[in-house]
Design a protein around this motif. Structure first.
Motif, PDB file in Angstrom:
ATOM      1  N   SER A  59      -1.877   3.279  -4.573  1.00  0.00           N
ATOM      2  CA  SER A  59      -1.565   1.913  -4.173  1.00  0.00           C
ATOM      3  C   SER A  59      -2.781   1.029  -4.335  1.00  0.00           C
ATOM      4  CB  SER A  59      -1.087   1.870  -2.710  1.00  0.00           C
ATOM      5  OG  SER A  59       0.119   2.585  -2.543  1.00  0.00           O
ATOM      6  N   ARG A  60      -2.522  -0.290  -4.365  1.00  0.00           N
ATOM      7  CA  ARG A  60      -3.584  -1.276  -4.553  1.00  0.00           C
ATOM      8  C   ARG A  60      -3.421  -2.380  -3.520  1.00  0.00           C
ATOM      9  NH1 ARG A  60      -2.552  -3.036  -9.836  1.00  0.00           N
ATOM     10  NH2 ARG A  60      -3.922  -1.401 -10.628  1.00  0.00           N
ATOM     11  N   ALA A  61      -4.557  -2.860  -2.980  1.00  0.00           N
ATOM     12  CA  ALA A  61      -4.523  -3.975  -2.025  1.00  0.00           C
ATOM     13  C   ALA A  61      -5.763  -4.827  -2.246  1.00  0.00           C
ATOM     14  CB  ALA A  61      -4.478  -3.471  -0.589  1.00  0.00           C
ATOM     15  N   SER A  62      -5.611  -6.147  -2.031  1.00  0.00           N
ATOM     16  CA  SER A  62      -6.700  -7.088  -2.285  1.00  0.00           C
ATOM     17  C   SER A  62      -6.878  -8.049  -1.120  1.00  0.00           C
ATOM     18  CB  SER A  62      -6.416  -7.895  -3.561  1.00  0.00           C
ATOM     19  OG  SER A  62      -6.280  -7.065  -4.683  1.00  0.00           O
ATOM     20  N   GLN A  63      -8.103  -8.551  -0.973  1.00  0.00           N
ATOM     21  CA  GLN A  63      -8.404  -9.598  -0.007  1.00  0.00           C
ATOM     22  C   GLN A  63      -9.701 -10.272  -0.412  1.00  0.00           C
ATOM     23  OE1 GLN A  63      -7.749  -8.597   4.117  1.00  0.00           O
ATOM     24  NE2 GLN A  63      -9.188 -10.154   4.836  1.00  0.00           N
ATOM     25  N   SER A  64      -9.820 -11.563  -0.091  1.00  0.00           N
ATOM     26  CA  SER A  64     -11.042 -12.315  -0.374  1.00  0.00           C
ATOM     27  C   SER A  64     -11.719 -12.715   0.927  1.00  0.00           C
ATOM     28  CB  SER A  64     -10.725 -13.562  -1.200  1.00  0.00           C
ATOM     29  OG  SER A  64     -10.207 -13.209  -2.467  1.00  0.00           O
TER      30      SER A  64
END
Length: 210
Positions: A59-64
């Motif tokens: 799985s992949r997850a992103s945040q800035s």
């Protein structure tokens, strides 16, 4: 597994982080075991590539995350992008070994390994995170792609925006790719670790220590 994950996520990149002791001299892949390990990982996992779609079970997850540093952009970029300055901000980072460092067409390419030491009983655990950092010297941003134990891959883009004559907004765009059962922990712990490093670097830059 949780211990290994938290260890990795505390590094930016070149959490990774990177994040990273004194840079070692460039190592030769044909003679240096750590450089050979980097090359083998690079060839095996191709960790700069973003798979689409992801393989089953991953799985992949992103945040800035952003922070404003009261210093000119050129100064902030030079200090922040030098992983040697991250020592201490990442409590488990011991040193970084640079395998290659070259510049062409306005971009600087670094292949490196972050060596981290995790306090454990009965003996500390040493782990390696292999990374490539690419700095755009004209546009004031850099990227970091890395691979770590547990097949944890990170992709980062760190931008530096001038928001005043003596202020710079640093934004870290973070993406984590992990086994599916680890992705929530990866995102939460990774973001917290990077926020801690941002805070320390802000203090060091603004105080004149960097």
């Amino acid at each position: 597994m949780k211990t290994r994950l938290l260890r990795f996520l505390s590094a930016p990149l070149l959490a990774v982080s990177l994040v990273l002791s004194v840079f070692g001299a460039p190592a030769r892949a044909t003679t240096d075991p750590l450089a050979q390990e980097w090359l083998t990982t690079w060839n095996t996992y191709k960790f700069t590539q973003v798979a689409d779609p992801l393989p089953a079970g991953r799985s992949r997850a992103s945040q800035s995350i952003s922070i404003v540093i009261n210093a000119p952009r050129a100064q902030v970029f030079a200090a922040y992008s030098n992983f040697n300055n991250h020592i201490g901000a990442n409590p488990v980072l011991e040193r970084v070994v640079t395998h290659s460092d070259n510049t062409r067409l306005g971009k600087r390419y670094k292949n490196l390994t972050a060596i981290e030491v995790i306090p454990m009983e009965p003996a500390p655990l040493t782990l390696n995170t292999h990374a490539r950092q690419v700095l755009d010297l004209n546009e004031f941003y850099y990227t970091v792609d890395s691979w770590s134990t547990g097949y944890i891959v990170t992709h980062q883009k760190i931008t530096f925006e001038r928001v005043g004559l003596y202020k710079t907004k640093v934004t870290e765009n973070l993406t984590f790719e992990t086994p599916s059962e680890l992705i929530d922990l990866a995102l939460t712990s990774g973001v917290q670790a990077h926020q801690g490093i941002q805070t320390v670097l802000k203090q060091r830059i603004e105080s004149g220590a960097l």
